[in-house]
Scaffold this motif. Structure first.
Motif: not given
Length: 225
Positions: A30-36
């Protein structure tokens, strides 16, 4: 089974460890997806008319924008944007004069050939804007009192002028000859005349400070516009 045998962990502890690892994996995803990186849309062009309205608006004292005041109502005019006035008294060419809208008393005097030498212009507001259909009397006391002089009294000494006193041309001294009108009230009448561009009817005398219904009834037959 290998981890259980290798580390000596119980099945319950091993299950808890698996849950923690799965939760950590979900949080990382989730953290990786929101920081894209996201694409940014260009702003819409500003409408020129709306920008002009915004730039010309006047800020109010509390910081909010206030609309500009609307222009006042134009003076009364006749057909074709002109006015017709009657210039009489001590002018070189008295009579009816047709003037452009917004003309002032001074313009009417010039159209009538100018004021005659020695004419008394006291009480005549030459800067006043004219209205269609009005009369301008120059240097002549109103009514029959012109024969006996300004403020001449009627036979019998009743204390009232022999003829109607013009509210638009009378001086303070002439107004004081009216019953119940002293220096203070006479000055109030002159001040009202200067502030409102003259009296258009006798009824406007009610609006002068110090004139009630009873005093107006006494003055109504003795004055004129």
């Amino acid at each position: 089974m290998w981890l259980q045998l290798r580390c000596g962990l119980e099945p319950r502890t091993l299950a808890a460890l698996a849950v923690v690892l799965v939760a950590a994996g979900v949080f990382a995803a989730v953290h990786f997806w929101s920081g894209r990186p996201h694409s940014v849309r260009a702003p819409d062009p500003v409408n020129e008319a709306a920008h002009a309205r915004t730039s010309t608006s006047t800020p109010s004292p509390d910081g909010a924008e206030a609309p500009e005041p609307s222009p006042g109502s134009p003076p009364a005019t006749g057909p074709g944007g002109h006015i017709v006035v009657d210039v009489s008294g001590k002018v070189r060419r008295p009579g009816i004069r047709r003037l452009p809208s917004g003309a002032r008393v001074a313009d009417a005097l010039r159209a009538a050939g100018g004021v005659r030498e020695g004419a008394d212009l006291t009480g005549l507001n030459r800067a006043r804007v004219l209205m269609d259909g009005e009369q301008i009397v120059v240097g002549v006391p109103p009514g029959p009192s012109a024969v006996g002089g300004a403020g001449a009294l009627a036979p019998g000494g009743g204390g009232s002028p022999a003829g109607p006193v013009s509210l638009n041309t009378a001086t303070v001294e002439q107004l004081e000859t009216l019953p119940g009108v002293g220096p203070v009230l006479a000055q109030h009448i002159v001040d009202y005349r200067a502030q409102h561009g003259g009296f258009r009817s006798i009824d406007e005398l009610r609006e002068v400070n110090g004139i009630g219904d009873r005093r107006f009834a006494d003055l109504q037959p003795l004055v004129g516009p």
